[in-house]
Design an enzyme around this catalytic site. Structure first.
Site, PDB file in Angstrom:
ATOM      1  N   HIS A 181      72.076  -2.978  81.667  1.00 20.20           N
ATOM      2  CA  HIS A 181      70.637  -2.751  81.574  1.00 20.20           C
ATOM      3  C   HIS A 181      70.372  -1.289  81.255  1.00 20.20           C
ATOM      4  O   HIS A 181      71.104  -0.392  81.652  1.00 20.20           O
ATOM      5  CB  HIS A 181      69.896  -3.233  82.820  1.00 20.20           C
ATOM      6  CG  HIS A 181      70.030  -2.416  84.062  1.00 20.20           C
ATOM      7  ND1 HIS A 181      69.249  -1.322  84.313  1.00 20.20           N
ATOM      8  CD2 HIS A 181      70.813  -2.554  85.150  1.00 20.20           C
ATOM      9  CE1 HIS A 181      69.547  -0.822  85.501  1.00 20.20           C
ATOM     10  NE2 HIS A 181      70.507  -1.547  86.029  1.00 20.20           N
ATOM     11  N   GLU A 238      65.640  -4.864  83.755  1.00 19.67           N
ATOM     12  CA  GLU A 238      66.506  -5.466  84.784  1.00 19.67           C
ATOM     13  C   GLU A 238      65.976  -5.137  86.151  1.00 19.67           C
ATOM     14  O   GLU A 238      65.979  -5.951  87.062  1.00 19.67           O
ATOM     15  CB  GLU A 238      67.942  -4.940  84.642  1.00 19.67           C
ATOM     16  CG  GLU A 238      68.949  -5.598  85.582  1.00 19.67           C
ATOM     17  CD  GLU A 238      69.140  -4.906  86.936  1.00 19.67           C
ATOM     18  OE1 GLU A 238      69.920  -5.417  87.751  1.00 19.67           O
ATOM     19  OE2 GLU A 238      68.507  -3.869  87.205  1.00 19.67           O
ATOM     20  N   GLU A 239      65.512  -3.874  86.284  1.00 21.79           N
ATOM     21  CA  GLU A 239      65.110  -3.392  87.601  1.00 21.79           C
ATOM     22  C   GLU A 239      63.916  -4.149  88.182  1.00 21.79           C
ATOM     23  O   GLU A 239      63.680  -4.121  89.372  1.00 21.79           O
ATOM     24  CB  GLU A 239      64.797  -1.890  87.532  1.00 21.79           C
ATOM     25  CG  GLU A 239      66.030  -1.016  87.275  1.00 21.79           C
ATOM     26  CD  GLU A 239      67.036  -1.047  88.423  1.00 21.79           C
ATOM     27  OE1 GLU A 239      66.793  -1.756  89.417  1.00 21.79           O
ATOM     28  OE2 GLU A 239      68.062  -0.359  88.304  1.00 21.79           O
ATOM     29  N   HIS A 293      68.083   4.579  92.994  1.00 24.93           N
ATOM     30  CA  HIS A 293      66.677   4.328  92.646  1.00 24.93           C
ATOM     31  C   HIS A 293      65.741   5.493  92.984  1.00 24.93           C
ATOM     32  O   HIS A 293      64.563   5.289  93.266  1.00 24.93           O
ATOM     33  CB  HIS A 293      66.175   3.033  93.285  1.00 24.93           C
ATOM     34  CG  HIS A 293      66.782   1.814  92.648  1.00 24.93           C
ATOM     35  ND1 HIS A 293      66.443   0.533  93.025  1.00 24.93           N
ATOM     36  CD2 HIS A 293      67.704   1.682  91.674  1.00 24.93           C
ATOM     37  CE1 HIS A 293      67.140  -0.338  92.296  1.00 24.93           C
ATOM     38  NE2 HIS A 293      67.918   0.336  91.477  1.00 24.93           N
TER      39      HIS A 293
HETATM   40 ZN   LIG Z   1      71.267  -1.384  87.877  1.00 27.66          ZN
END
Ligand SMILES: [Zn+2]
Length: 716
Positions: free
Chosen positions: A361, A408-409, A524
């Protein structure tokens, strides 16, 4: 999502060294049985094997740490959240690189529901008033940390303004709420504060809402990835007082507006109020902010294990601390945004419809040097060295696709929309999907995937030099897993949490992923950037390069094999290990469910897989004609497809694979044989019996596919 996912499953896998011992024996036995074959490489005839080995030995060394560093710097220079102009720039960068390599490129654009937060604010309103600042402040010597950042809010958080007493709910797991119930404490009408860890944050959000909380704050406890674990950024790699873990709280896969089908231009879309999304605000906070709320809580004695790493005694509350939260987003004005998957393609010379896909991703919550610029760089370097080999005359037999996925996140959205869009082609022709999510932020190798592809990855790792020059990646892997001699380091099962889900759970395509992990507290966060990576994660970028080298060797092996080297002996033996737990569950309830039928069906698969392997190796002693190889491979692709069910799992029809799925009460942890184990969890004897019978029947269908493959080998 994956740092947490990987740590979770890899450490879980490590506790299974006993079972990996069994696997090791099994593999050795298989080699002994096929000793008649002179071929040093499974699935290749002797002359093709030698050429392939030379090609791979060269290609695993070709990715360049310097080029990897350049890509990493370019792709992590700004936060590139899906749906932003910065993320469109990463699309253009990857396409430009792949075109320069001489690859054919393609972009798929999908319009998906992706509401961006426009304002997020949090106040403590009692006992004293204070607005808590959510932004991650700039850090000295890290210029990326000064740049624009996405608001600290969880993806798909509800919007609105709420206030209430604060209640500490530990990890916010189902069992934590049961504990609160037993203490007579309710979160109804209150603001729950949970710590990260032990479950996917979407499950925390679901449970908080189920129990009536008006909002959920999720914080990173220093015990999890902060100062309790090591020095904090910028002094060390761990999370500092102000670091925030963003992340999605959507529990599905793919665009919530088009569940089960692709978000193409004219696809019908659900109205917002019918999407399965959280309704309450869910906001991630730093441990500095969490301590502003938790320190003043009072009330009942804390249950054992609920104390975290902050320097005061925790209490549950409710109150006397109160808080107010206000979240607004653009859902009603421009909630739908475009996302872009990119593809670089090498068309196969003999079997262009058979696809080997490697993907990563490309979106992130911040600059994303680790998650997932590192995976994107691994795919880019794999693509570059494969393209070079093609120019040098090594055109692969099958088509190789180098993909990067968007969003994706937010819930595996780009890969899921693609899989739904191209499902027929993939179901027919996809040989394997290889995933790169957090490919390099440390030195410890870990891997996971379908048991059918584990032997292949181990073999490639044996022939890949360790970046520290201590031998092979495999030897270091074994050493760090504390496994000796002939036994294999454990690999995790496909659970949830990354882009393989569409390929594996929805379509039954074998998958594998790998990466080098280390100690990290920037997951993140805005601090997951080039500076962090250069100082702590992969200082030389050699691990980025090695991950890409493994990718290049893997795709070339799968693309060139005369017969695709799936190991269904290891697969069946791995499956057999899940039966005793089911037998115990069934036995302890006094049921008469047909577990022997399942055991027998898996045993039949193992026998047929052994017979097939011997027949394959002896057939490959000579050169197999093309049409015959094609027939064998076509039958082999049906083996794992046969273990999917078109109607899917009872409560989750999109999840068709009956072998592994992410536990729906955890989100990260993996559950084998979910159709059976979920029926056991529901305590439904009749359903357990039906599911066991169904699963046994599907194992027989998989065995039948193996028989077809064997017959095609010996057909005149
Ligand atoms: Zn990832």
């Amino acid at each position: 999502m994956p740092v947490a996912r990987m740590h979770w499953v890899w450490s879980a896998a490590r506790s299974l060294s006993v079972t990996s011992f069994l696997l090791g024996v099994g593999t050795a036995e298989l080699h002994a049985q096929s000793a008649a074959s002179p071929s040093p490489m499974v699935g290749f005839s002797a002359p093709t094997a030698d050429a392939q080995r030379r090609l791979e030995d060269d290609i695993v060394r070709r990715p360049s740490a310097d080029i990897a560093r350049r890509h990493s710097r370019a792709l992590s220079m700004e936060a590139h959240v899906a749906g932003t102009p910065a993320q469109a720039r990463t699309r253009d960068y990857v396409l430009e690189q792949m075109r320069a390599m001489g690859l054919k490129t393609e972009v798929r654009t999908y319009s998906v529901f992706l509401p961006h937060a426009t304002s997020v604010r949090l106040w403590r309103t009692a006992p004293t008033e204070k607005e808590l600042l959510l932004r991650e402040p700039a850090v000295a010597s890290d210029s990326t940390s000064e740049k624009w950042q996405y608001p600290a809010v969880n993806g798909y958080s509800g919007s609105g303004e709420v206030a209430g007493d604060v209640v500490y709910v530990n990890y916010g797991l189902i069992e934590d709420y049961a504990r609160l119930d037993s203490l007579g404490i309710s979160v109804e009408g209150r603001i729950a504060v949970a710590r990260y860890g032990r479950s996917f944050r979407g499950i925390k959000s679901r449970e908080a809402e189920r129990h009536g909380a008006v909002a959920l704050l999720i914080y990173s406890d220093p015990q999890n990835d902060g100062y309790v674990r090591g020095d904090v950024y910028p002094e060390g790699p761990m999370r500092n007082w102000d670091g925030v873990q963003r992340g999605s709280v959507f529990n599905g896969a793919g665009d919530p507006a088009t569940p089960g089908y692709a978000s193409t231009a004219n696809a019908p879309r659900l109205p917002i109020d019918r999407m399965e999304l959280p309704h309450i605000p869910v906001v991630p906070i730093s441990y500095a902010n969490a301590s502003e709320l938790l320190a003043g809580l009072r009330g009942r004695d804390l249950p054992t294990g609920w104390q975290g790493g902050l320097p005061f005694r925790y209490h549950i509350g409710p109150g006397p601390v109160r808080a107010r939260i206000a979240v607004s987003d653009d859902r009603t004005t421009q909630g739908t945004k475009q996302i872009y998957d990119t593809f670089g393609i090498v068309v196969g010379s003999e079997l262009p419809d058979e696809l080997v896909i490697i993907g990563a991703h490309r979106d992130a919550w911040g600059p994303g040097a680790s998650d997932n610029v590192s995976g994107t760089v691994s795919v880019l370097e794999a693509a570059r060295v494969v393209a070079e080999a093609v120019r040098a005359g090594h055109r692969p037999k099958r088509t190789i696709v180098f993909a990067t996925w968007d969003a994706e996140e937010w819930g595996l959205i780009g890969s899921t929309e693609y899989v739904e869009d191209d499902s027929l082609r993939l179901r027919r022709g996809a040989v394997a999907y290889l995933n790169q999510d957090v490919a390099a932020d440390g030195a410890r190798f870990g891997a996971g995937g379908s048991p059918s592809l584990r032997a292949l990855l181990r073999d490639v790792a044996r022939h890949t030099p360790d970046p520290r020059g201590r031998g092979s990646v495999f030897a270091e892997w074994q050493r760090s897993a504390a496994i000796v001699d002939t036994t294999s380091p454990p690999m995790s099962d496909p659970g949830g949490g990354s882009d393989f889900a569409g390929f594996y759970n929805h379509l039954g395509i074998p998958i594998v992923d790998w990466g080098f992990a280390g100690e990290s507290g920037t997951y993140h966060s805005q601090y997951d950037d080039f500076e962090w990576m250069s100082r702590f994660g992969d200082t030389s970028f050699a691990y980025h390069a090695t991950a890409g080298g493994i990718g290049a060797a893997m795709v070339l092996r799968l693309a060139n094999a005369d017969i695709v080297p799936y190991d269904y002996v290891e697969f069946a033996r791995t499956m057999q290990r899940y039966v005793p737990a089911i037998e115990r569950q069934v036995g302890s309830r006094g049921w008469t469910a047909p577990t022997p039928a399942l055991r027998a069906a898996i045993a039949r698969m193992e026998r047929e897989a052994l017979t097939f392997a011997v027949a394959r190796d002896s057939a490959l002693a000579r050169t197999l004609p093309g049409p015959q190889r094609r027939a064998v491979n076509t039958a082999l692709r049906e083996v794992e497809r046969a273990l999917t069910r078109p109607t899917g799992l009872r409560t989750r029809p999109w999840y068709r694979n009956l072998i592994y799925v992410a536990d729906e009460d955890n989100g990260y942890a993996n559950m084998p044989f979910p159709s059976v184990n979920e029926a056991i969890r529901d305590d439904d004897e009749g359903l357990v019996a039906r599911e066991l019978t169904d699963l046994a029947r599907r194992f027989d269908a998989a065995t039948h596919a193996l028989t077809q493959a064997r017959m095609a080998l010996t057909a005149p």
